[in-house]
Design a protein around this motif. Structure first.
Motif, short mmCIF file in Angstrom:
data_model
loop_
_atom_site.label_atom_id
_atom_site.label_comp_id
_atom_site.label_asym_id
_atom_site.label_seq_id
_atom_site.Cartn_x
_atom_site.Cartn_y
_atom_site.Cartn_z
N PHE A 212 0.86 -1.19 0.00
CA PHE A 212 0.00 0.00 0.00
C PHE A 212 0.89 1.24 0.00
O PHE A 212 1.90 1.29 0.71
CB PHE A 212 -0.90 -0.02 1.24
N PRO A 213 0.58 2.25 -0.80
CA PRO A 213 1.45 3.43 -0.88
C PRO A 213 1.61 4.11 0.49
O PRO A 213 0.67 4.14 1.29
CB PRO A 213 0.70 4.36 -1.85
N LEU B 95 5.65 1.57 14.03
CA LEU B 95 5.06 2.90 13.94
C LEU B 95 5.20 3.56 15.31
O LEU B 95 4.97 2.92 16.34
CB LEU B 95 3.58 2.83 13.56
N PRO B 96 5.60 4.80 15.36
CA PRO B 96 5.80 5.45 16.66
C PRO B 96 4.48 5.69 17.37
O PRO B 96 3.43 5.83 16.74
CB PRO B 96 6.46 6.77 16.28
N GLU B 97 4.54 5.73 18.69
CA GLU B 97 3.36 6.07 19.48
C GLU B 97 3.04 7.55 19.33
O GLU B 97 1.88 7.95 19.43
CB GLU B 97 3.59 5.73 20.96
N VAL C 1 3.35 7.53 6.72
CA VAL C 1 2.92 6.34 7.45
C VAL C 1 2.76 5.19 6.46
O VAL C 1 2.12 5.34 5.41
CB VAL C 1 1.57 6.58 8.16
N ASP C 2 3.32 4.04 6.80
CA ASP C 2 3.12 2.83 6.02
C ASP C 2 1.98 2.02 6.63
O ASP C 2 1.98 1.75 7.84
CB ASP C 2 4.39 1.98 5.98
N LEU C 3 1.02 1.65 5.80
CA LEU C 3 -0.15 0.91 6.25
C LEU C 3 -0.11 -0.50 5.67
O LEU C 3 0.07 -0.67 4.46
CB LEU C 3 -1.44 1.62 5.82
N ASP C 4 -0.29 -1.47 6.52
CA ASP C 4 -0.21 -2.87 6.09
C ASP C 4 -1.59 -3.34 5.64
O ASP C 4 -2.29 -4.06 6.36
CB ASP C 4 0.31 -3.73 7.24
N LEU C 5 -2.00 -2.92 4.44
CA LEU C 5 -3.29 -3.34 3.89
C LEU C 5 -3.05 -4.30 2.74
O LEU C 5 -2.41 -3.95 1.74
CB LEU C 5 -4.09 -2.12 3.40
#
Length: 736
Positions: free
Chosen positions: A676-677, A703-705, A717-721
């Motif tokens: 995912f982009p 991913l940081p808190e 942000v990288d999203l694992d979709l």
């Protein structure tokens, strides 16, 4: 009468920008005879030229006070085939003196004369408002042009009042609210919105070429097919947030037309108002016709910036609760659970289930009145069906209130079934041509609201319903367009006034109802998005964008809707899966995330839900309530648009004070293992720290808190979709 490099230096710049953006002024320079209007970051100017015509001079980014803009001079024309009257842009051109382009006003006088040439008479300035009076060069026909510039957004409201001071009636055959003008260029691109039932809000994007592009509705209402909004971009930018964009929206809910025309000198004219097709308004001596309002704005920040300005303006100036509309409550509507088979017991059972998940408003839909067992009968007979509700609506309303929700109800006031007591008593009350067939749509006819007796009947039954029951919300539906738009009860030369008088009476009913029942909120619906415009939004709190509730289809529907209208009025329901439109199956979480991008509602059959469904719904509604003010009233950024078959869609909403942002991301389907982009946010305070909160399950990966606004915008942000019809959402909250 018938009648918008130092800390000190940096602080100064910020203060100046804020003051600049909040101020408005209207001035007239007598020596050059130039009018200037400034608001927000916009300047608008026009002058009185050597032929005594009003000639536009500038519309764009705000100029300095001393910048020269005049005087105005009439063009010499372009050969003998294009006279000065046509090649010179005018603020409000009458049809006459060889005008070959779209006029703002066309009149036929009793003697057959159709030549109308409007010249400046006088003007008046009052704060941020300007009125300029024009008159025909011979006849006592006056046009008062009305301008108001909004101090914050620079959006300009324009309209016209046409007055007949001659001694005989005249026929208005075309009347626009305004004509907007852009300088000559060959690099303009047009945005507009098209659609159909269950497929509304398609964004069209095309180069402007010589000739005319006509956007219109001839249907008696705004229509699904076109919407009265446009945007014009200089150059074809690929970033939503860069570039010069002019935009406009017509506040009229009846038949309308906007013409975008590029002339032989590459000048662009945008003219909009009443649709002249089948139009005729007889203006007797001493009478006036006031046009709708045509709003126009400009931004340096692309089509996304244009949307955000318009959203801001709608929330602060257009909506009934402006300037601070309250957040839309989470509602449940029983239509898809019961259709016409409503009963007191069945509605109470649904209300109990809706309350369990955090719903705040319970709405009963069609089927509660008259002999309404299906859509063949009962419309027009607005009494409570005693078989379904033996003791009226009050027991159900009391039950809903006891569960902590307010109560809403569906009505369709402008329609009638031929199989109804009302139609049998008043067959003359519908739009019709005498002796001709009466075409039905959805087994119903259109009441002629232009008639005073019909107007009084509709207001009367609605007032009675609201006075006798504790109702907080009306879902006002309108399920067909006009046909046979005749009005045989009046003289033939007055019958075409139906297009204006109908809408005037509709607006007057809504206005009077709101005044008498100030706590009642209203949703406008017309088979979905068939009547959405800035006219109806002045009287209604929300609208129904589409009957299509498929959550994937809704991504593009909602995307297109927000080009012109704020998410704060965009109702979005979570309904059953597979969805009735496409038979597509999606998870309940996906459906909620799709709907949470607007004003959230639930329309699923709760009788079919299991415990896991109720738990998911309760969690999502709780999460929505934490972000709804940001979603409904914040700044919308289309990070990845779902247009043109995009596999991904990402929206971000940022609170006005930049304290919160909420991001919704969707994946149609994974392809070839591509990730995912990365998502780069916008609109945050770069120096603030933001804490990350996942609305959905936290994805894999580091991913940081918490991190700075600069990190979220520049690092991203990288999203694992991965998979089919996947979605996720998170919010960022400013840390104190």
């Amino acid at each position: 009468m018938r009648s918008v490099r130092l800390l000190v230096a940096a602080a100064f710049v910020l203060m100046y920008t804020y003051t600049f953006a909040q101020s408005a002024s209207v001035t007239f320079e007598a020596q050059t005879r130039v009018f200037r209007m400034e608001g927000g970051n916009v300047s608008y100017a026009f002058g009185i030229n050597d032929a005594n015509e009003l000639q536009p001079l500038y519309w764009g980014a705000r100029l300095s006070a001393g910048d020269p803009l005049g005087p105005a001079h009439r063009n010499q024309g372009h050969a003998s085939f294009d006279l000065p009257s046509g090649s010179t842009l005018q603020e409000f051109p009458g049809w006459g003196e060889g005008l070959y382009y779209e006029p703002a006003l066309k009149i036929t006088f009793p003697d057959g004369n159709r030549d109308l040439v409007l010249h400046y008479v006088d003007h008046a300035i009052d704060g941020n408002q300007l009125k300029v009076r024009l008159k025909d060069i011979e006849r006592e026909v006056y046009v008062e042009l009305q301008y108001q510039i909004d101090p914050k957004t620079g959006i300009l409201a324009r309209s016209a009042v046409i007055t007949n001071k001659t001694s005989a009636p005249l026929m208005i055959e075309e009347a626009a609210a305004a004509s907007w003008s852009l300088p000559n260029s060959k690099d303009y691109w047009l945005y507009y919105l098209t659609g159909r039932w269950a497929g509304e809000w398609n964004v069209q994007h095309e180069a402007i070429r010589p000739g005319a592009r006509v956007l219109e509705s001839r249907r008696g209402s705004t229509g699904h097919q076109n919407n009265p909004w446009f945007a014009i971009e200089r150059g074809d930018h690929h970033d939503q947030d860069t570039g010069d964009v002019w935009f406009g929206a017509l506040a009229w809910s009846g038949s309308w037309r906007i013409t975008i025309q590029q002339d032989v000198l590459d000048q662009v004219r945008i003219t909009g108002g009443y649709n002249p097709f089948d139009f005729g308004y007889k203006l007797a001596p001493g009478e006036q016709l006031e046009t709708p309002v045509f709003y126009g704005g400009f931004t340096l920040h692309g089509i996304g910036g244009a949307s955000r300005l318009l959203h801001q303006f709608e929330l602060a100036r257009i909506l009934p609760q402006a300037p601070k509309p309250r957040p839309r409550p989470v509602l449940y509507n029983s239509w898809e659970a019961t259709t016409f088979n409503v009963t007191e017991q069945g509605q109470e059972a649904l209300a109990e289930k809706a309350a369990k998940i955090g719903v705040e408003r319970f709405v009963i839909d069609d089927g509660w009145f008259g002999q309404r067992k299906d859509d063949h009968a009962g419309l027009g007979d607005w009494y409570v069906n005693k078989q379904k509700f033996p003791n009226g609506l009050k027991p159900l309303i009391e039950k809903v209130h006891s569960l902590g929700m307010d109560f809403g109800i569906w009505v369709e006031p402008e329609m009638v079934n031929p199989d109804s007591d009302l139609y049998r008593k008043h067959p003359d009350w519908v739009l019709n041509f005498a002796g001709r067939p009466r075409t039905e749509g959805r087994n119903q006819l259109v009441l002629n609201l232009a008639r005073q007796d019909v107007r009084d009947f509709i207001f009367g039954f609605l007032d009675k319903l609201l006075s006798e029951n504790d109702i907080a919300f009306l879902k006002w539906d309108d399920n067909r367009n006009w046909s046979e738009p005749g009005w045989p009860a009046v003289a033939p030369d007055e019958q075409k006034e139906v297009y204006v008088r109908y809408m005037q009476n509709l607006y007057s009913i809504l206005k009077e109802l709101r005044a008498k029942h100030p706590n009642v909120e209203i949703e406008d619906c017309s088979g979905g998005g068939g009547r959405v415009d800035l006219g109806i939004l002045h009287y209604t709190d929300e609208v129904w964008p589409s009957d299509n509730t498929d959550p994937f289809d809704r991504l593009s529907i909602q995307d297109g809707f927000t080009y012109a209208y704020t998410p704060g009025v965009m109702m979005a329901w979570v309904t059953d899966s597979p969805n009735w439109v496409n038979r597509r199956s999606t998870s309940l979480e996906y459906r909620f995330l799709s709907s949470m991008q607007g004003s959230l509602g639930v329309g699923a059959n709760l009788n079919l839900w299991n415990d896991e469904d109720f738990a998911t719904a309760k969690h999502m509604i709780e999460e929505y309530k934490q972000v709804r003010d940001t979603v409904q009233h914040g700044a919308l950024y289309r990070i990845i648009s779902p247009e043109n078959g995009s596999e991904e869609s990402v929206t971000e909403s940022v609170a006005d004070n930049h304290d919160q942002a909420v991001v919704f991301a969707f994946l149609h389907s994974s392809q070839m293992g591509h990730p995912f982009p990365r998502v780069f946010l916008r609109g945050l305070d770069r120096n603030a720290q933001y804490r990350l909160h996942w609305i959905t399950e936290r994805p894999e990966g580091h991913l940081p808190e918490s991190a700075s606004g600069a990190y979220w915008m520049d690092h991203g942000v990288d999203l694992d979709l991965r998979g089919d019809f996947q979605a996720t959402a998170f919010r960022l909250d400013r840390m104190q």
